[in-house]
Design an enzyme around this catalytic site. Structure first.
Site: not given
Ligand SMILES: *Cc1c(COP(=O)(O)O)cnc(C)c1O
Length: 424
Positions: A144, A239, A267
């Site tokens: 994702y 990522d 995050k």
């Protein structure tokens, strides 16, 4: 468990907010329940509006590596608020954070701050395309990378086709430059690169896949991506929105000893505020406006409150390298309890764990890719989730999310968690 107030709020929210939530996984649909509305959180505990308290392993889906409301972060943020919330002009904080990121990840020589992981990935891909003058990107099934159009894809029926949209509202033309290979399957990468390699701007990968549950890269897989991208003149984008500052202070690239060309972060880097970053080699990042021709901008990018939360969080992590081995040990204890539960009950379970990330799949297969991840028995997961929640442990309301352990998880709470797992 009394959830009266949560139920009321959810019912009203359904009237004004699609699905009652501002991000779909929060709706608890995958586990057939209604979401709990949260009132506050501190350390490893989260408390809902009915006063139920839980040991939290969602940790806001990753940012909370220090647990909730760490006093030093909160103090910094409060002081920053007194100086104003946003200026739309450069601040020293942005430089401090950029320095910290570049120091933590030496592959990142220059970095841009943005406001979400989605934005970081979307921007990095634009830069990779601008730098290479190529249009295709290659991603992996089950990884994702946020919800930008070109990445909301599912693989075509054959691995050797380009992707089709995985969401309504995404024109097929937006995903026709996205290729989808299989995680941990070098052959699927090689086939696509043989066919499209000269037109591939970048391969983007979650170095540890943490959005289909947790799936570890097999030995040599990331090395292979490094090699084949070099062979074809494509960029390698890690990522690290989840793994950055989590697998270690230097992220997955330090953990596995691989130097990507570009990195996306989010995050943890925002310390709980809406902030993310993308960066990489100097010559690549100098493609970005106003130096280069690739446009990317943001009204609230590098926001002074968000950068403060990020800086304070990274400062603490940097000062406490032992946190990483401690949270890994805690995660190992939980993983061991999950496996023991499988042995005791005879319900097949496959547990993947690396550092403070872990996930239990209810399958007898080894989980190393999307197909094995999706072989998990979702009903068994929903039952496990319900048992945990009713016994005061808040884990992800979906099979396909990681369990996040934080530095704030106390030994007693880890013990308690293991007990609840074993009772399940
Ligand atoms: C969460 C996540 C994103 C998207 O970040 P948002 O801040 O939710 O937009 C991108 N990549 C990975 C690997 C993620 O886990």
């Amino acid at each position: 468990m009394n959830t009266k107030r949560s139920e009321e709020l959810f019912k009203k929210s359904l009237e004004k907010i699609p699905g009652g939530v501002n991000s779909p996984v929060r709706a608890f649909r995958a586990v057939g329940r209604n979401p709990l509305f949260i009132d506050h959180a501190a350390g490893d505990r989260i408390t809902d509006v009915d006063g139920n308290e839980f040991i939290d392993y969602v940790c806001s889906w990753g940012p909370g590596i220090l647990g909730h409301a760490h006093p030093q972060v909160i103090r910094g943020v409060k002081a920053a608020c007194d100086k104003g919330l946003t200026y739309g002009a450069p601040t020293e904080n942005e430089l401090i954070l950029a320095d910290m990121i570049c120091e933590a990840m030496p592959s990142v020589e220059k970095v841009r701050l943005v406001s979400s992981g989605t934005e970081a990935v979307m921007s990095a891909i634009r830069v990779a395309r601008g730098y290479t003058g190529r249009d295709y990107i290659l991603k992996f099934k089950g990884n994702y990378h946020g919800h930008s159009d070109g990445l909301l894809v599912k693989a075509g029926s054959a691995a050797l086709t380009t992707a089709v949209p995985d969401s309504s509202g995404v024109p097929a033309s937006y995903t026709q430059n996205t290729l989808v290979a299989l995680y941990n399957d070098k052959e699927s990468v090689r086939e696509l690169m043989e066919k499209y390699g000269e037109q591939v701007a970048a391969i983007i990968v979650e170095p540890v896949a943490a959005n289909m549950g947790v799936v570890l890269p097999e030995d040599g897989f990331l090395e292979y991506l490094r090699k084949i991208t070099e062979e074809y003149g494509a960029l390698l984008i890690f990522d690290e929105v989840i793994t950055g500052f989590r697998l270690g202070y230097g992220g997955a690239q330090e953990y596995f000893g691989i130097r990507p060309d570009m990195t996306t972060m989010g995050k943890i880097v925002g310390g709980g505020m809406p902030m993310a970053a993308y960066g990489g080699r100097r010559d690549i990042m100098d493609m970005v406006s106003p130096v280069g021709p690739v446009y990317q901008a943001g009204t609230l990018s590098g926001n002074p409150i968000a950068t403060t939360a990020g800086i304070e969080t990274l400062k603490i992590l940097k000062a406490h390298p032992e946190y990483y081995s401690q949270i890994e040990e805690k995660a190992e204890k939980i993983a061991a309890a999950l496996k023991e539960r499988g042995r005791r009950t005879g319900i097949p379970v496959s547990v993947n764990q690396i550092g403070s990330l872990l996930c239990a799949f209810f399958t007898d297969r080894h989980v190393g890719d999307y197909d094995s991840a999706t072989s998990s028995d979702l009903k068994a997961y929903a039952e496990y989730f319900g048992h945990m929640l009713e016994n005061g442990v808040y884990v992800a309301p979906s099979q396909y999310e990681a369990m996040f352990v934080s530095a704030a998880h106390s030994d007693e709470d880890i013990e308690r968690t293991c007990q609840v797992i074993l009772e399940a």
